[in-house]
Design a protein around this motif. Structure first.
Motif, PDB file in Angstrom:
ATOM      1  N   ILE A   1      14.748   1.509  -7.583  1.00  0.00           N
ATOM      2  CA  ILE A   1      13.641   0.608  -6.793  1.00  0.00           C
ATOM      3  C   ILE A   1      11.971   1.018  -7.346  1.00  0.00           C
ATOM      4  O   ILE A   1      11.214   0.238  -7.729  1.00  0.00           O
ATOM      5  CB  ILE A   1      13.739   0.464  -5.492  1.00  0.00           C
ATOM      6  N   LEU A   2      12.143   2.303  -7.228  1.00  0.00           N
ATOM      7  CA  LEU A   2      10.715   3.034  -7.358  1.00  0.00           C
ATOM      8  C   LEU A   2      10.342   2.825  -8.941  1.00  0.00           C
ATOM      9  O   LEU A   2       9.080   2.666  -9.416  1.00  0.00           O
ATOM     10  CB  LEU A   2      10.727   4.420  -7.262  1.00  0.00           C
ATOM     11  N   LYS A   3      11.535   2.707  -9.810  1.00  0.00           N
ATOM     12  CA  LYS A   3      11.304   2.551 -11.262  1.00  0.00           C
ATOM     13  C   LYS A   3      10.388   1.271 -11.597  1.00  0.00           C
ATOM     14  O   LYS A   3       9.564   1.216 -12.550  1.00  0.00           O
ATOM     15  CB  LYS A   3      12.505   2.424 -12.041  1.00  0.00           C
ATOM     16  N   ILE A   4      10.618   0.256 -10.875  1.00  0.00           N
ATOM     17  CA  ILE A   4      10.060  -1.076 -11.133  1.00  0.00           C
ATOM     18  C   ILE A   4       8.602  -1.042 -10.601  1.00  0.00           C
ATOM     19  O   ILE A   4       7.511  -1.651 -11.200  1.00  0.00           O
ATOM     20  CB  ILE A   4      10.850  -2.377 -10.607  1.00  0.00           C
ATOM     21  N   PHE A   5       8.353  -0.271  -9.619  1.00  0.00           N
ATOM     22  CA  PHE A   5       6.924  -0.145  -9.237  1.00  0.00           C
ATOM     23  C   PHE A   5       6.026   0.695 -10.340  1.00  0.00           C
ATOM     24  O   PHE A   5       5.126   0.485 -10.553  1.00  0.00           O
ATOM     25  CB  PHE A   5       6.848   0.550  -7.763  1.00  0.00           C
ATOM     26  N   ARG A   6       6.786   1.730 -10.732  1.00  0.00           N
ATOM     27  CA  ARG A   6       6.254   2.615 -11.916  1.00  0.00           C
ATOM     28  C   ARG A   6       5.989   1.714 -12.994  1.00  0.00           C
ATOM     29  O   ARG A   6       4.864   1.785 -13.575  1.00  0.00           O
ATOM     30  CB  ARG A   6       7.011   3.810 -12.017  1.00  0.00           C
ATOM     31  N   ILE A   7       7.003   0.952 -13.657  1.00  0.00           N
ATOM     32  CA  ILE A   7       6.572   0.427 -14.986  1.00  0.00           C
ATOM     33  C   ILE A   7       5.620  -0.748 -14.901  1.00  0.00           C
ATOM     34  O   ILE A   7       5.010  -1.158 -15.716  1.00  0.00           O
ATOM     35  CB  ILE A   7       7.985  -0.249 -15.685  1.00  0.00           C
ATOM     36  N   THR A   8       5.504  -1.388 -13.672  1.00  0.00           N
ATOM     37  CA  THR A   8       4.470  -2.261 -13.526  1.00  0.00           C
ATOM     38  C   THR A   8       3.043  -1.752 -13.120  1.00  0.00           C
ATOM     39  O   THR A   8       1.987  -2.554 -12.786  1.00  0.00           O
ATOM     40  CB  THR A   8       4.930  -3.323 -12.423  1.00  0.00           C
ATOM     41  N   GLY A   9       3.029  -0.599 -12.936  1.00  0.00           N
ATOM     42  CA  GLY A   9       1.544  -0.074 -12.495  1.00  0.00           C
ATOM     43  C   GLY A   9       1.309  -0.167 -10.853  1.00  0.00           C
ATOM     44  O   GLY A   9       0.306   0.172 -10.435  1.00  0.00           O
ATOM     45  N   LEU A  10       2.286  -0.707 -10.161  1.00  0.00           N
ATOM     46  CA  LEU A  10       2.181  -0.954  -8.869  1.00  0.00           C
ATOM     47  C   LEU A  10       2.152   0.411  -7.979  1.00  0.00           C
ATOM     48  O   LEU A  10       1.592   0.161  -6.782  1.00  0.00           O
ATOM     49  CB  LEU A  10       3.102  -2.040  -8.270  1.00  0.00           C
ATOM     50  N   THR A  11       2.759   1.420  -8.350  1.00  0.00           N
ATOM     51  CA  THR A  11       2.524   2.779  -7.653  1.00  0.00           C
ATOM     52  C   THR A  11       1.035   3.042  -7.375  1.00  0.00           C
ATOM     53  O   THR A  11       0.885   3.738  -6.415  1.00  0.00           O
ATOM     54  CB  THR A  11       3.155   3.809  -8.303  1.00  0.00           C
ATOM     55  N   LYS A  12       0.061   2.395  -8.123  1.00  0.00           N
ATOM     56  CA  LYS A  12      -1.346   2.665  -7.919  1.00  0.00           C
ATOM     57  C   LYS A  12      -1.909   1.853  -6.782  1.00  0.00           C
ATOM     58  O   LYS A  12      -2.787   1.887  -6.181  1.00  0.00           O
ATOM     59  CB  LYS A  12      -2.071   2.462  -9.029  1.00  0.00           C
ATOM     60  N   VAL A  13      -1.201   0.658  -6.616  1.00  0.00           N
ATOM     61  CA  VAL A  13      -1.617  -0.392  -5.685  1.00  0.00           C
ATOM     62  C   VAL A  13      -1.042  -0.097  -4.272  1.00  0.00           C
ATOM     63  O   VAL A  13      -1.739  -0.399  -3.218  1.00  0.00           O
ATOM     64  CB  VAL A  13      -1.092  -1.662  -6.294  1.00  0.00           C
ATOM     65  N   PHE A  14       0.275   0.289  -4.221  1.00  0.00           N
ATOM     66  CA  PHE A  14       0.850   0.465  -2.948  1.00  0.00           C
ATOM     67  C   PHE A  14       0.842   1.838  -2.486  1.00  0.00           C
ATOM     68  O   PHE A  14       1.410   2.699  -3.231  1.00  0.00           O
ATOM     69  CB  PHE A  14       2.273  -0.129  -2.951  1.00  0.00           C
TER      70      PHE A  14
END
Lengths: 137, 113
Positions: free
Chosen positions: B86-99
């Motif tokens: 699940i974390l991978k999809i946040f990572r590839i979309t750059g959303l780890t910086k948002v959430f």
């Protein structure tokens, strides 16, 4: 002829079925276990996008998913019947930009996930073709 | 598996426990839940995704929409997730910086910045 061909009416509830079928055929074809999550996600994204395109453009034909097992590779083609979507969709769909944004996010996810991906736009519709290597058992 | 949703409050935080699959079919239910919470005045949300088996870009869109809504009220939306897929999809979309993504609900509840 594809190994397995799946046609489903453009309804969101059928996307899960497409994911499950694609992942199972990929497993049998010899796609690495570690890549099956990618297959599931990528085919889901491609199907969600196709469903959105069909619904926003009033297309009644089903979405087609072709699963092809070759000697050293496994490919999935998700075929929609909406022409010219690469250029931003038909004019009728212009008001539904949120749904289109989601489709574009889906494409971004596919590009991030799958090394070998082609997006083909034709007169009759678009095809997203994704390919994974297989290992012989 | 379908989507399951349950909510509880801890102090001023509302924990939304999500289970199952978040995709193009089920994401609208999550969207409704988040909209309802914000409309009812819950502006500090913690979305616990430990029970989520599948997340696609439609689900990401709903989470981003939720974040936008709580921010309009100077609120927060934190995620709890330890699952690599699940974390991978946040990572590839750059959303780890948002959430803000936390490893436990306790950690998310305690977080302030």
């Amino acid at each position: 002829m594809p190994t397995v061909e799946l046609l489903f009416s453009a309804q969101p509830e059928h996307v899960r079925t497409a994911r499950l079928v694609a992942a199972q055929v990929a497993r049998r074809a010899g796609v690495d276990e570690a890549s099956l999550d990618e297959v599931r996600l990528a085919v889901g994204e491609a199907c969600s996008r196709a469903v959105g395109l069909h619904r926003n453009n009033g297309v009644e034909q089903p979405v087609r998913v072709l699963l092809n097992e070759d000697e050293k590779k496994f490919s999935i083609e998700v075929v929609d019947e909406v022409p010219g979507t690469a250029a931003g969709g038909s004019p009728d769909a212009a008001e539904d930009s949120a749904a289109e944004d989601e489709g574009e996010m889906g494409l971004a996810v596919i590009s991030g996930l799958v090394d070998d991906v082609e997006v083909i736009e034709g007169d009759r519709g678009g095809v997203i073709r994704m390919t994974w290597p297989t290992v012989s058992v | 598996m379908d989507l399951s949703l349950s909510t509880r409050t801890v102090g001023d935080r509302t924990i939304v426990e999500v289970g199952g699959e978040i995709d193009v079919y089920t994401a609208p239910k999550l969207r409704e839940q988040l909209v309802e919470l914000v409309n009812d005045g819950s502006y500090h949300l913690v979305v616990d995704m430990e029970g989520v088996d599948f997340l696609d870009s439609t689900g990401l869109g709903v989470l981003v929409g939720g974040l936008k809504r709580v921010r309009a009220h100077e609120g927060s939306l934190r995620l709890v997730c330890n699952q690599e897929r699940i974390l991978k999809i946040f990572r590839i979309t750059g959303l780890t910086k948002v959430f803000p993504i936390h490893t436990s609900v306790d950690e998310a509840v305690a977080a302030t910045d």
